[in-house]
Write a protein that holds these residues in place. Structure first.
Motif, PDB file in Angstrom:
ATOM      1  N   UNK A 265     113.999  42.782 -46.540  1.00 26.68           N
ATOM      2  CA  UNK A 265     113.647  41.358 -46.611  1.00 26.68           C
ATOM      3  C   UNK A 265     114.615  40.610 -47.523  1.00 26.68           C
ATOM      4  N   UNK A 266     114.995  41.274 -48.621  1.00 28.33           N
ATOM      5  CA  UNK A 266     115.862  40.611 -49.611  1.00 28.33           C
ATOM      6  C   UNK A 266     117.285  40.422 -49.098  1.00 28.33           C
ATOM      7  N   UNK A 267     117.697  41.276 -48.182  1.00 32.03           N
ATOM      8  CA  UNK A 267     119.117  41.285 -47.795  1.00 32.03           C
ATOM      9  C   UNK A 267     119.364  40.669 -46.423  1.00 32.03           C
ATOM     10  N   UNK A 268     118.505  41.005 -45.459  1.00 26.31           N
ATOM     11  CA  UNK A 268     118.803  40.659 -44.063  1.00 26.31           C
ATOM     12  C   UNK A 268     118.246  39.290 -43.663  1.00 26.31           C
ATOM     13  N   UNK A 269     118.853  38.718 -42.657  1.00 26.22           N
ATOM     14  CA  UNK A 269     118.315  37.493 -42.055  1.00 26.22           C
ATOM     15  C   UNK A 269     118.451  36.272 -42.934  1.00 26.22           C
ATOM     16  N   UNK A 270     119.523  36.178 -43.670  1.00 25.14           N
ATOM     17  CA  UNK A 270     119.743  34.991 -44.489  1.00 25.14           C
ATOM     18  C   UNK A 270     121.021  35.184 -45.262  1.00 25.14           C
ATOM     19  N   UNK A 271     121.504  34.138 -45.851  1.00 26.81           N
ATOM     20  CA  UNK A 271     122.729  34.289 -46.650  1.00 26.81           C
ATOM     21  C   UNK A 271     123.946  33.993 -45.806  1.00 26.81           C
ATOM     22  N   UNK A 272     124.894  33.306 -46.404  1.00 32.18           N
ATOM     23  CA  UNK A 272     126.079  32.880 -45.651  1.00 32.18           C
ATOM     24  C   UNK A 272     127.164  33.942 -45.658  1.00 32.18           C
ATOM     25  N   UNK A 273     126.948  34.999 -46.442  1.00 31.14           N
ATOM     26  CA  UNK A 273     127.911  36.121 -46.509  1.00 31.14           C
ATOM     27  C   UNK A 273     129.308  35.628 -46.899  1.00 31.14           C
ATOM     28  N   UNK A 274     129.329  34.703 -47.871  1.00 31.87           N
ATOM     29  CA  UNK A 274     130.605  34.149 -48.312  1.00 31.87           C
ATOM     30  C   UNK A 274     131.388  35.139 -49.169  1.00 31.87           C
ATOM     31  N   UNK A 275     130.679  35.914 -50.013  1.00 33.25           N
ATOM     32  CA  UNK A 275     131.382  36.858 -50.873  1.00 33.25           C
ATOM     33  C   UNK A 275     132.061  37.963 -50.052  1.00 33.25           C
TER      34      UNK A 275
END
Lengths: 262, 262
Positions: free
Chosen positions: A40-50
């Motif tokens: 839940x904390x990692x998947x399905x969100x975040x722009x993955x900019x780093x």
């Protein structure tokens, strides 16, 4: 035909998503709910900019941007970022109920499981990186990531940020907060990409300087959006920094001053 | 003239203490109180048994037990142990006010700083290990430590332990809790020592099996002491496991049954 930057970023983000999912515990993995909280904390969100910066730095150093080792390392950096968000949102820290438009991990899974999910994502990052490939350059990349995540980087910045809440702080301290809390991981992303892409010391220094400036710009933008944006778009509570009297660039320079600096 | 085991352990513990102090932030390091909490959590307590096992495994593999790389790696393992105690004692976890005869880190420094001190000790362990020496064997040691600290090791065990509180659990589950919560770090200590001492796969497997059995014995002893010991000697609250209805060997087998198994 070369892809537009937007299309390239979307393609990279999709590749990162896939590798992250493969490294996380499987759905329904034991012990539930720890494994569910991690996913839940990692998947399905975040722009993955780093992760994108890891790949871009590797390309700038002459290495491939999407190759196996670099993609794995990019995911390791993202796991550090993901863990830090989980712990930052905890009640004893920023007590934030919303993240990426969803309830924060501790709201969804309880405080203990949120703490433990973060505690598990952090070593998972080092596991993914250490297993990304063979050779001494990978060991050096591990040392970079560890430095950035530690008391002189991310955690140091987060501590300064908490301690500065509601205090009068000067520009040097605001910069020290930013350099640690968000800047260190940008620097690690660029240096790890550079190392794995074969950069020499001179190129590594250039990448470090670039990542530092980029980190400041990113933080300024984030701070300005916190003041001017809407929760539904940001996916997290707006104006939270001001409500907590956080030591941010806009708090120090005013909104216009921060815009000018950006 | 060979030293007695006790004298050897004391000498090793003193060496470990010195190296740990050198890797921790300096006294008065910024940001205070983060750096103070980190030092408080690690120094001046602890029997340094896990580092001893790293050195002993290296010797069993034919490598030196006190050499530079191995001593550094031993300290990395101890830093993981120290972080885990800080987070385990937090109010949302075991809520333990006492550790090694002193107030727990969150009692002494507040909950936020205790969380952050643990969050900083964890990457410090990987930094110390990654910088312990050069070469691919160090990278492999990092992967071992990361595995042991993660969701399939330490954090998985801690999650199972919390979830089992007050529940009826069978022997397989008690063993799974122990294997993760305390066993994984013993195994990592033995395997890392073995790797750095030059063990081949066969010797590594032997060391792993030994560390597993040793871990169970250690946990049994700890559980029995929790029931029969005194807080002032243990340095932590006695009978805390029983009060929380923890899934321990004595809870499962009775005190005499646990003693027989040991």
């Amino acid at each position: 035909m070369s892809l537009s930057l937007g299309a390239k970023m979307a393609a990279r983000a999709a590749a990162v998503e896939e590798v992250l999912a493969a490294h996380l515990p499987p759905e329904g993995g034991v012990p539930v709910p720890l494994t569910a909280a991690m996913r839940y904390a990692v998947l399905g969100g975040g722009k993955r900019l780093r992760p994108f910066l890891v790949g871009a730095a590797a390309e700038a150093a002459g290495g491939g941007g999407t190759g196996g080792v670099i993609l794995q390392a990019a995911c390791a950096v993202e796991l550090i970022h993901a863990y830090s968000l989980v712990h930052d949102d905890l009640p004893c820290m920023d007590a934030s109920p919303l993240r990426r438009g969803k309830p924060s991990v501790h709201v969804a899974f309880g405080e203990a499981m949120a703490l433990l999910a973060g505690d598990a994502l952090l070593p998972l990052a080092f596991q993914v990186l250490a297993r990304a490939g063979e050779g001494d350059v990978v060991r050096r990349a591990v040392a970079e990531l560890a430095w950035a995540a530690g008391w002189q980087g991310l955690v140091g910045g987060q501590s300064r940020d908490l301690l500065a809440e509601g205090c009068e702080v000067n520009r040097a301290e605001v910069e020290a907060i930013q350099r640690g809390k968000t800047g260190a991981i940008w620097v690690a992303a660029a240096r790890i990409g550079g190392l794995l892409g074969g950069a020499d010391e001179g190129r590594l220094a250039d990448l470090t300087a670039y990542a530092r400036r980029f980190g400041i710009l990113f933080q300024l933008t984030d701070d300005i959006l916190d003041l001017t944006g809407d929760s539904s778009v940001l996916g997290k509570p707006a104006k939270a920094d001001a409500a907590k009297n956080k030591a941010t660039f806009p708090a120090l320079l005013g909104l216009d001053g921060a815009r000018r600096l950006a």
